[in-house]
Write a protein that holds these residues in place. Structure first.
Motif, PDB file in Angstrom:
ATOM      1  N   UNK A   2       0.865  -1.180   0.000  1.00 43.69           N
ATOM      2  CA  UNK A   2       0.000   0.000   0.000  1.00 43.69           C
ATOM      3  C   UNK A   2       0.901   1.230   0.000  1.00 43.69           C
ATOM      4  N   UNK A   3       0.704   2.175  -0.920  1.00 44.21           N
ATOM      5  CA  UNK A   3       1.582   3.355  -0.979  1.00 44.21           C
ATOM      6  C   UNK A   3       1.661   4.088   0.350  1.00 44.21           C
ATOM      7  N   UNK A   4       2.843   4.588   0.644  1.00 48.11           N
ATOM      8  CA  UNK A   4       3.071   5.256   1.927  1.00 48.11           C
ATOM      9  C   UNK A   4       2.169   6.473   2.091  1.00 48.11           C
ATOM     10  N   UNK A   5       1.961   7.235   1.037  1.00 47.55           N
ATOM     11  CA  UNK A   5       1.125   8.422   1.140  1.00 47.55           C
ATOM     12  C   UNK A   5      -0.297   8.064   1.556  1.00 47.55           C
ATOM     13  N   UNK A   6      -0.826   6.954   1.027  1.00 49.22           N
ATOM     14  CA  UNK A   6      -2.170   6.519   1.417  1.00 49.22           C
ATOM     15  C   UNK A   6      -2.200   6.111   2.887  1.00 49.22           C
ATOM     16  N   UNK A   7      -1.129   5.510   3.361  1.00 52.52           N
ATOM     17  CA  UNK A   7      -1.085   5.129   4.770  1.00 52.52           C
ATOM     18  C   UNK A   7      -1.024   6.364   5.675  1.00 52.52           C
ATOM     19  N   UNK A   8      -0.320   7.397   5.243  1.00 55.62           N
ATOM     20  CA  UNK A   8      -0.308   8.647   6.014  1.00 55.62           C
ATOM     21  C   UNK A   8      -1.717   9.231   6.077  1.00 55.62           C
ATOM     22  N   UNK A   9      -2.409   9.247   4.938  1.00 56.32           N
ATOM     23  CA  UNK A   9      -3.789   9.743   4.915  1.00 56.32           C
ATOM     24  C   UNK A   9      -4.693   8.896   5.807  1.00 56.32           C
ATOM     25  N   UNK A  10      -4.466   7.571   5.811  1.00 58.11           N
ATOM     26  CA  UNK A  10      -5.299   6.681   6.624  1.00 58.11           C
ATOM     27  C   UNK A  10      -5.158   7.034   8.102  1.00 58.11           C
ATOM     28  N   UNK A  11      -3.929   7.151   8.584  1.00 63.75           N
ATOM     29  CA  UNK A  11      -3.719   7.440   9.996  1.00 63.75           C
ATOM     30  C   UNK A  11      -4.210   8.829  10.359  1.00 63.75           C
ATOM     31  N   UNK A  12      -4.054   9.789   9.443  1.00 66.03           N
ATOM     32  CA  UNK A  12      -4.407  11.160   9.776  1.00 66.03           C
ATOM     33  C   UNK A  12      -5.906  11.406   9.679  1.00 66.03           C
ATOM     34  N   UNK A  14      -0.658  15.537  13.382  1.00 65.35           N
ATOM     35  CA  UNK A  14       0.155  15.444  12.170  1.00 65.35           C
ATOM     36  C   UNK A  14       1.451  14.680  12.442  1.00 65.35           C
ATOM     37  N   UNK A  15       2.050  14.959  13.592  1.00 56.44           N
ATOM     38  CA  UNK A  15       3.276  14.246  13.966  1.00 56.44           C
ATOM     39  C   UNK A  15       2.988  12.766  14.210  1.00 56.44           C
ATOM     40  N   UNK A  16       1.913  12.470  14.918  1.00 56.70           N
ATOM     41  CA  UNK A  16       1.573  11.073  15.205  1.00 56.70           C
ATOM     42  C   UNK A  16       1.296  10.300  13.925  1.00 56.70           C
ATOM     43  N   UNK A  17       0.514  10.877  13.019  1.00 58.93           N
ATOM     44  CA  UNK A  17       0.162  10.181  11.786  1.00 58.93           C
ATOM     45  C   UNK A  17       1.396   9.918  10.937  1.00 58.93           C
ATOM     46  N   UNK A  18       2.256  10.924  10.789  1.00 61.06           N
ATOM     47  CA  UNK A  18       3.452  10.760   9.965  1.00 61.06           C
ATOM     48  C   UNK A  18       4.405   9.729  10.563  1.00 61.06           C
ATOM     49  N   UNK A  19       4.642   9.811  11.871  1.00 58.32           N
ATOM     50  CA  UNK A  19       5.584   8.886  12.513  1.00 58.32           C
ATOM     51  C   UNK A  19       5.066   7.453  12.464  1.00 58.32           C
ATOM     52  N   UNK A  20       3.781   7.248  12.765  1.00 61.17           N
ATOM     53  CA  UNK A  20       3.215   5.901  12.729  1.00 61.17           C
ATOM     54  C   UNK A  20       3.271   5.327  11.325  1.00 61.17           C
ATOM     55  N   UNK A  21       2.905   6.117  10.325  1.00 63.23           N
ATOM     56  CA  UNK A  21       2.905   5.616   8.950  1.00 63.23           C
ATOM     57  C   UNK A  21       4.317   5.257   8.496  1.00 63.23           C
ATOM     58  N   UNK A  22       5.282   6.120   8.783  1.00 61.98           N
ATOM     59  CA  UNK A  22       6.660   5.832   8.383  1.00 61.98           C
ATOM     60  C   UNK A  22       7.199   4.588   9.084  1.00 61.98           C
ATOM     61  N   UNK A  71       4.455  17.182   4.032  1.00 61.78           N
ATOM     62  CA  UNK A  71       3.786  18.339   3.441  1.00 61.78           C
ATOM     63  C   UNK A  71       2.348  18.013   3.060  1.00 61.78           C
ATOM     64  N   UNK A  72       2.038  16.713   2.852  1.00 65.95           N
ATOM     65  CA  UNK A  72       0.683  16.323   2.448  1.00 65.95           C
ATOM     66  C   UNK A  72      -0.333  16.530   3.565  1.00 65.95           C
ATOM     67  N   UNK A  73       0.127  16.501   4.837  1.00 67.75           N
ATOM     68  CA  UNK A  73      -0.798  16.691   5.961  1.00 67.75           C
ATOM     69  C   UNK A  73      -0.416  17.931   6.777  1.00 67.75           C
ATOM     70  N   UNK A  74       0.388  18.788   6.178  1.00 67.77           N
ATOM     71  CA  UNK A  74       0.743  20.089   6.777  1.00 67.77           C
ATOM     72  C   UNK A  74       1.542  19.953   8.072  1.00 67.77           C
TER      73      UNK A  74
END
Length: 405
Positions: free
Chosen positions: A138-148, A273-281, A350-353
């Motif tokens: 699953x693309x990483x960007x979609x996973x960031x959107x999912x968590x956020x 934003x920090x939580x979503x990015x860190x969890x997804x990465x 940058x996708x989730x500011x």
């Protein structure tokens, strides 16, 4: 000598020069260098002309100008009156924070999942297999959107909260809140005690390794080191007069509706934003690390496991003391690439500011128009982080390499 004789003597010399591989190679290199320098000069001169035509001054003097915009998460002092340079530095620190925590979480989770993939328990191995195949495809960007958007936007609003761990930590749409340590006078003694404990733990580990090689006797390095790391700072804490206390988040449930929620300035707050990015990465990179760990373990001869069992070593110590140290020689090189990928993928913030280096730099670029300078800063920072990570991992790889006798 006649003119015909001179021409006939010069022709073989020129032919031999053209047939000389070294001379041809030197000629082609000179031509390539001249072409590259000419192309670079054309790009630079054309860029300078375009900047002058648009009345944009080149250089980094703009970094001293007032930024005029806020940043929702800053690890150092920052306000709207700070400079552009300070704003970019705040974004750099946020990038470092995400990369460091993401690498730590991804490594722990990746090793656990990688070992679970080889478990004799069918349920555990299948669950680990499903995790790897689902997450890494699953693309990483979609996973960031999912968590956020799907997870961290489904929690209670600012006037409510979810509490856990004995009502110590709280989660709502504003982020994760918890107690913040406040350091008073004498707190430096605790830091020095922690450094001393780490040095002692490292020295004990080196002494234990040499002792085991000489006598075959093991020493409880892990528990000894853990005891030192916990005990010395605690002793220093009481000697210094308990200079550290916790500032707990205060939640206001009464009063006007607009003032309900957590009081600003109490406790710490990790923004969503920090939580979503860190969890997804971390979760995304861990799926690749798990496969690297699995391949590294399988690269170790099964005879090593049989020999350890024949000596009466249990499966747990066999994996920890026999298999993993040998597998690390296979794991480290591709693991380095995953660390580099995680650091560079953090620019998707940058996708989730989330105000990382790229996001803050983009805001500065839009306000100043200094595109070349900002892009240059991005390139230098990420190149430096990548080289530093590669250098450290190469050093660690050399320490883990087999020593020829």
């Amino acid at each position: 000598m006649s003119i015909q004789e001179q021409d006939s003597a010069g022709a073989p010399a020129r032919a031999s020069l053209l047939n000389d591989p070294k001379a041809r190679g030197l000629f082609y290199q000179v031509v390539l260098i001249v072409a590259l320098v000419s192309f670079g000069w054309f790009i630079v001169s054309n860029t300078i002309a375009n900047l002058e035509r648009q009345n944009i001054a080149s250089g980094f003097g703009f970094l001293e100008n007032t930024a005029g915009f806020g940043i929702i998460q800053a690890l150092t002092d920052y306000s709207e009156t700070s400079s552009y340079g300070q704003a970019i530095f705040v974004g750099f620190l946020n990038t470092l924070l995400v990369a460091a925590i993401g690498i730590l979480l991804a490594t722990i989770l990746g090793f656990v999942i990688g070992v679970a993939r080889l478990s004799n328990n069918w349920v555990i191995s299948r669950l680990a297999y499903c995790y790897v195949e689902l997450v890494r495809n699953v693309p990483l960007l979609l996973q960031i959107f999912f968590w956020y958007f799907a997870v961290l936007r489904a929690v209670p609003d600012k006037r409510s909260k979810w509490s856990f761990l004995f009502d110590t930590f709280h989660l709502n749409i504003a982020g994760l809140r918890g107690p913040k340590p406040v350091f008073g006078d004498g707190s430096s003694l605790i830091g020095w005690a922690l450094i001393a404990a780490l040095v002692l733990a490292f020295g004990i580990a080196q002494w234990s390794r040499k002792r085991q090689e000489a006598t075959g006797q093991q020493f409880p390095v892990f528990w000894t080191g853990l005891g030192l790391i916990i005990a010395l700072p605690v002793v220093a804490y009481f000697i210094a007069g308990m200079p550290v206390h916790l500032d707990y988040p205060v939640f206001n449930e009464t009063g006007p509706r607009l003032r309900q929620g957590f009081v600003l300035g109490t406790g710490f707050n990790l923004i969503p934003e920090f939580l979503a990015l860190t969890l997804a990465l971390a979760i995304y990179t861990a799926s690749f690390i798990a496969e690297i760990v699995r391949a590294g373990i399988q690269a170790v001869s099964h005879g090593q496991t049989e020999a350890a069992h024949a000596l009466g070593i249990r499966p747990g110590p066999t994996l920890r003391l026999v298999i993993i140290p040998q597998a690390m020689r296979v794991i480290i090189p591709p693991l380095t690439s995953q660390y580099l990928n995680l650091t560079k993928n953090s620019s998707l913030a940058v996708a989730i500011a989330f105000p990382d280096l790229v996001s803050v730099g983009g805001t500065v670029l839009n306000q100043t128009g200094q595109a070349i300078e900002i892009i240059g800063i991005w390139m230098i920072v990420y190149l430096s982080l990548s080289l530093a990570t590669s250098g450290f991992m190469n050093w660690y790889n050399q320490r883990m390499a087999l020593v020829e006798r």
